[in-house]
Motif scaffolding. Structure first.
Motif, PDB file in Angstrom:
ATOM      1  N   ARG A 167      -4.132  -1.144  -3.880  1.00 14.80           N
ATOM      2  CA  ARG A 167      -2.253  -1.219  -3.452  1.00 14.80           C
ATOM      3  C   ARG A 167      -2.347   0.636  -3.847  1.00 14.80           C
ATOM      4  N   GLU A 168      -2.981   0.991  -4.269  1.00 19.05           N
ATOM      5  CA  GLU A 168      -2.805   2.962  -4.191  1.00 19.05           C
ATOM      6  C   GLU A 168      -3.399   3.512  -3.028  1.00 19.05           C
ATOM      7  N   ALA A 169      -4.544   3.031  -3.581  1.00 17.74           N
ATOM      8  CA  ALA A 169      -5.382   3.360  -2.076  1.00 17.74           C
ATOM      9  C   ALA A 169      -5.166   3.071  -1.294  1.00 17.74           C
ATOM     10  N   ALA A 170      -4.526   2.160  -0.659  1.00 22.73           N
ATOM     11  CA  ALA A 170      -4.100   1.767   0.705  1.00 22.73           C
ATOM     12  C   ALA A 170      -2.838   3.076   1.086  1.00 22.73           C
ATOM     13  N   LYS A 171      -1.341   3.036  -0.288  1.00 20.87           N
ATOM     14  CA  LYS A 171      -1.048   3.773  -0.049  1.00 20.87           C
ATOM     15  C   LYS A 171      -1.453   5.276   1.125  1.00 20.87           C
ATOM     16  N   GLY A 172      -2.589   5.197   0.345  1.00 22.62           N
ATOM     17  CA  GLY A 172      -2.988   6.682   0.311  1.00 22.62           C
ATOM     18  C   GLY A 172      -4.350   6.717   1.795  1.00 22.62           C
ATOM     19  N   SER A 173      -5.181   7.560   1.801  1.00 26.52           N
ATOM     20  CA  SER A 173      -6.046   7.986   2.500  1.00 26.52           C
ATOM     21  C   SER A 173      -7.672   7.430   2.483  1.00 26.52           C
ATOM     22  N   GLU A 174      -7.767   7.212   1.061  1.00 26.82           N
ATOM     23  CA  GLU A 174      -8.845   6.992   0.474  1.00 26.82           C
ATOM     24  C   GLU A 174      -9.377   5.430   1.338  1.00 26.82           C
ATOM     25  N   ASN A 175     -11.047   5.903   1.371  1.00 29.70           N
ATOM     26  CA  ASN A 175     -11.742   4.387   1.970  1.00 29.70           C
ATOM     27  C   ASN A 175     -11.255   3.293   0.768  1.00 29.70           C
ATOM     28  N   LEU A 176     -10.653   2.494   1.778  1.00 28.20           N
ATOM     29  CA  LEU A 176     -10.409   1.085   1.362  1.00 28.20           C
ATOM     30  C   LEU A 176     -11.755   0.483   0.586  1.00 28.20           C
ATOM     31  N   MET A 177     -13.089   0.122   1.528  1.00 29.58           N
ATOM     32  CA  MET A 177     -14.152  -0.747   0.523  1.00 29.58           C
ATOM     33  C   MET A 177     -14.605  -0.056  -0.303  1.00 29.58           C
ATOM     34  N   PRO A 178     -14.670   0.752  -1.104  1.00 28.74           N
ATOM     35  CA  PRO A 178     -15.453   0.539  -2.640  1.00 28.74           C
ATOM     36  C   PRO A 178     -14.629  -0.715  -3.118  1.00 28.74           C
ATOM     37  N   HIS A 179     -13.018  -0.074  -3.163  1.00 27.69           N
ATOM     38  CA  HIS A 179     -12.419  -1.381  -3.784  1.00 27.69           C
ATOM     39  C   HIS A 179     -12.421  -2.174  -3.633  1.00 27.69           C
ATOM     40  N   ILE A 180     -12.220  -3.293  -2.295  1.00 26.73           N
ATOM     41  CA  ILE A 180     -12.359  -4.271  -1.978  1.00 26.73           C
ATOM     42  C   ILE A 180     -13.456  -5.123  -2.478  1.00 26.73           C
ATOM     43  N   VAL A 181     -15.490  -3.911  -2.490  1.00 27.93           N
ATOM     44  CA  VAL A 181     -15.841  -5.075  -3.019  1.00 27.93           C
ATOM     45  C   VAL A 181     -15.799  -4.866  -4.690  1.00 27.93           C
ATOM     46  N   THR A 182     -14.668  -3.944  -4.892  1.00 26.36           N
ATOM     47  CA  THR A 182     -15.225  -3.899  -6.618  1.00 26.36           C
ATOM     48  C   THR A 182     -14.093  -5.344  -6.629  1.00 26.36           C
ATOM     49  N   ALA A 183     -13.345  -5.478  -5.925  1.00 24.49           N
ATOM     50  CA  ALA A 183     -12.302  -6.680  -6.025  1.00 24.49           C
ATOM     51  C   ALA A 183     -13.267  -8.069  -5.815  1.00 24.49           C
ATOM     52  N   VAL A 184     -14.126  -8.296  -4.742  1.00 31.64           N
ATOM     53  CA  VAL A 184     -14.765  -9.610  -4.758  1.00 31.64           C
ATOM     54  C   VAL A 184     -15.429 -10.111  -5.595  1.00 31.64           C
ATOM     55  N   LYS A 185     -15.939  -8.640  -6.502  1.00 32.20           N
ATOM     56  CA  LYS A 185     -17.228  -9.146  -7.731  1.00 32.20           C
ATOM     57  C   LYS A 185     -16.240  -9.595  -8.959  1.00 32.20           C
ATOM     58  N   ALA A 186     -15.218  -9.461  -8.799  1.00 30.80           N
ATOM     59  CA  ALA A 186     -14.491  -9.210 -10.207  1.00 30.80           C
ATOM     60  C   ALA A 186     -13.950 -11.286  -9.290  1.00 30.80           C
ATOM     61  N   TYR A 187     -13.951 -11.515  -8.722  1.00 30.41           N
ATOM     62  CA  TYR A 187     -13.090 -12.978  -7.872  1.00 30.41           C
ATOM     63  C   TYR A 187     -12.439 -13.144  -7.343  1.00 30.41           C
ATOM     64  N   ALA A 188     -11.715 -11.498  -7.206  1.00 29.47           N
ATOM     65  CA  ALA A 188     -10.657 -11.857  -6.248  1.00 29.47           C
ATOM     66  C   ALA A 188     -10.183 -12.420  -4.991  1.00 29.47           C
ATOM     67  N   THR A 189      -9.599 -13.186  -4.393  1.00 27.57           N
ATOM     68  CA  THR A 189      -9.456 -14.048  -3.632  1.00 27.57           C
ATOM     69  C   THR A 189      -9.272 -13.671  -2.854  1.00 27.57           C
ATOM     70  N   VAL A 190      -9.965 -14.240  -0.803  1.00 24.18           N
ATOM     71  CA  VAL A 190      -9.308 -13.068   0.185  1.00 24.18           C
ATOM     72  C   VAL A 190      -7.916 -13.252   0.654  1.00 24.18           C
ATOM     73  N   GLY A 191      -7.067 -14.350   0.313  1.00 23.10           N
ATOM     74  CA  GLY A 191      -5.565 -14.191   0.111  1.00 23.10           C
ATOM     75  C   GLY A 191      -5.492 -13.373  -1.279  1.00 23.10           C
ATOM     76  N   GLU A 192      -5.635 -13.357  -2.303  1.00 25.47           N
ATOM     77  CA  GLU A 192      -4.561 -12.006  -2.933  1.00 25.47           C
ATOM     78  C   GLU A 192      -5.351 -10.457  -2.108  1.00 25.47           C
ATOM     79  N   ILE A 193      -6.758 -10.491  -2.190  1.00 22.04           N
ATOM     80  CA  ILE A 193      -7.104  -8.990  -1.229  1.00 22.04           C
ATOM     81  C   ILE A 193      -6.435  -8.594  -0.179  1.00 22.04           C
ATOM     82  N   ALA A 194      -6.438  -9.591   0.690  1.00 20.91           N
ATOM     83  CA  ALA A 194      -5.182  -9.526   2.161  1.00 20.91           C
ATOM     84  C   ALA A 194      -3.791  -8.793   1.534  1.00 20.91           C
ATOM     85  N   ASN A 195      -3.196 -10.095   0.619  1.00 19.59           N
ATOM     86  CA  ASN A 195      -1.807  -9.851  -0.038  1.00 19.59           C
ATOM     87  C   ASN A 195      -1.245  -8.683  -0.185  1.00 19.59           C
ATOM     88  N   VAL A 196      -2.458  -7.596  -1.006  1.00 21.29           N
ATOM     89  CA  VAL A 196      -2.097  -6.743  -1.234  1.00 21.29           C
ATOM     90  C   VAL A 196      -1.970  -5.641   0.155  1.00 21.29           C
TER      91      VAL A 196
END
Length: 551
Positions: free
Chosen positions: A511-540
């Motif tokens: 969420r913090e990365a989305a507020k700024g200009s940081e590349n989102l992909m590393p955060h998304i990769v980390t999230a899916v590895k922790a079993y965050a769901t498609v909907g949870e990531i998309a909702n952020v």
């Protein structure tokens, strides 16, 4: 330089390219002959004395690539036979994948269900009644692991038809590869990741154009460093054509979208030759055989000129338009479905004659339901018969030099450039989408086509002419209604088993990365590895970027 000397130099350069190419990819057989034992030359072209050989045609593997992007094309290796598949659960689709690979398919292509395509989990109220219906349901990394179970990702190229949540599904693919022991830099495949055509023609968007373009360029940048063999986007004319566009509009609007992605990547700080070689395209193939073959030749030429002359790319790989083709779903009829086998054969042949790099052939029953296993096999066999029995892949660009095909190629290029000029005057593809320009042009073309059909000016066999008194009702694939409840249980089990505090922290950082200009992909990769769901990531990202409500 005279036409004659230019022709001679181009021919000599092509012959050197052939020699280098064959050191890596030897031709499939030697010699190439017809069934009457007549020799087949590698390429047919005017004699050396011919001074009228157009520089717009050129030689295969040479700018402007009208005759193909590789010096030897299919004489060295066939196009990738990549059948689009996905339905129900990950386990069911995995069985279909493995079946198709056993039958000789050479690449995977994943169809996702509608909730996955628009970033909702299977237990979301928005997903009710749609889970697993038009593709496979993917909620978490658990599903992705099951989808590719016993399929070695270092040996198979995978295409994923996913757009708004493309970053999430790509991250899951990376994580599955890691679990298999396959490093990210060895993964090959394509994500569609083409959001502009969603606003124009298809509708599975989530976020507004500006943040959507940011996500796309984040993917470009991330893959440049981590997935150098992966195609970061498949710029799609397929859905534009399915929405009712003409062949010319398909080429023009697809290339305009491609230019918008290039502009966005350049604006983000990337250099043209860093990302352009990994851009790919996705076109439709309809029934007008010669027009379709000419369309592919024209598209290659237009893109090459744009990349070289407008963007000043230096790497020849940046000039090459590489594309996947799918036969036309909108051309198939529910009436007399076996007729669709003939339609698909003609369309597939046009794609091959036009020089496609990979191909999906639709199944005969797709106007009625998802394809059965038997129908999928027939569709794959259609490609295999074209490749191994027809002889059309034994010489390069066999339609090259045809007065008709060359004139059609020139005309499509000319008409497409008229559209491109109009879009440029509007400020580019993003502005044209926001103003509804392309949508209006497609709607008008679709309206005119429907009028011709209803007036019997255009004949569709079995639909408005040559009807059958009794229609045969084929066996159809039905997705078990119990699937949805099972998928809901699965996603709830995933949430119960994971470390929730870890997921919350990761999503907070996203969420913090989305507020700024940081590349989102590393955060998304980390999230899916922790079993965050498609909907949870998309909702952020929904919370931060908002949702696009359309025109």
């Amino acid at each position: 330089m005279t036409h004659s000397s230019n022709y001679k130099n181009s021919k000599q350069a092509w012959e050197k390219d052939v020699e280098k190419t064959m050191n890596r990819f030897p031709e499939r057989k030697e010699p190439f002959t017809t069934s009457s034992n007549l020799s087949i030359d590698r390429l047919y072209y005017p004699n050396q004395e011919e001074e009228t050989y157009s520089t717009n045609q050129g030689f295969p593997g040479q700018f402007p690539y009208t005759r193909g992007i590789q010096p030897t094309m299919y004489r060295s290796r066939y196009w990738t036979m990549r059948q689009y598949a996905g339905f129900g659960s990950a386990e069911e689709t995995n069985r279909r994948f493995r079946y198709l690979l056993d039958q000789g398919q050479t690449g995977l292509s994943v169809a996702f269900d509608l909730p996955t395509q628009i970033g909702y989990d299977s237990d979301d109220a928005m997903a009710e009644g749609e889970v697993g219906k038009v593709g496979v349901a993917i909620d978490s990394l658990k599903d992705m692991e099951q989808l590719f179970d016993e399929i070695p990702l270092d040996q198979v190229s995978t295409s994923m038809t996913i757009n708004a949540p493309a970053s999430i599904l790509l991250a899951m693919y990376i994580a599955v590869g890691e679990k298999q022991g396959v490093e990210a830099e060895k993964l090959t495949g394509t994500i569609q990741n083409d959001i502009l055509k969603e606003y124009i023609a298809r509708g599975t968007y989530i976020y507004p154009p500006k943040p959507s373009m940011r996500i796309i360029t984040d993917i470009f940048s991330y893959c440049q460093s981590h997935l150098p063999k992966f195609n970061t986007i498949s710029i799609s004319g397929y859905h534009i054509r399915e929405a009712g566009s003409t062949a010319v509009q398909e080429v023009a609007f697809t290339i305009a979208n491609g230019m918008a992605y290039v502009d966005a990547a350049l604006a983000s700080g990337l250099e043209i030759d860093q990302f352009a070689p990994r851009l790919a395209f996705f076109f439709n193939a309809h029934n007008q055989f010669f027009e379709e073959a000419a369309k592919f030749r024209a598209a290659r030429r237009i893109w090459a000129k744009i990349m070289k002359d407008h963007y000043h790319a230096q790497n020849p790989k940046s000039w090459k338009l590489r594309f996947h083709t799918q036969t036309g779903g909108s051309t198939l009829t529910a009436q007399q479905p076996d007729n669709n086998i003939v339609r698909v054969t003609l369309q597939a042949l046009a794609a091959v004659m036009g020089g496609t790099q990979s191909l999906h052939t639709n199944s005969r029953d797709e106007a009625l339901a998802l394809p059965t296993e038997e129908s999928a096999r027939i569709a794959l066999r259609t490609q295999q018969i074209i490749a191994h029995e027809s002889g059309v892949a034994d010489t390069i660009d066999p339609l090259g030099g045809s007065y008709y095909v060359e004139a059609l190629t020139d005309k499509i290029e000319e008409e497409a450039n008229v559209y491109l000029d109009s879009i440029k005057k509007l400020g580019g593809a993003v502005q044209a989408v926001e103003e509804g320009y392309m949508q209006r042009e497609i709607h008008q073309a679709a309206y005119e086509a429907q009028k011709r059909l209803e007036a019997n000016e255009d004949v569709v066999v079995g639909l408005n002419e040559f009807k059958a008194e009794e229609e045969i009702n084929p066996d159809l694939l039905r997705v078990d209604e119990a699937l949805e409840a099972g998928q809901i249980r699965k996603v709830k089990d995933v949430r119960a088993a994971r470390d929730q505090s870890e997921v919350d922290q990761i999503l907070s950082r996203l969420r913090e990365a989305a507020k700024g200009s940081e590349n989102l992909m590393p955060h998304i990769v980390t999230a899916v590895k922790a079993y965050a769901t498609v909907g949870e990531i998309a909702n952020v990202l929904r919370d931060e970027f908002g949702e696009y409500s359309g025109m």
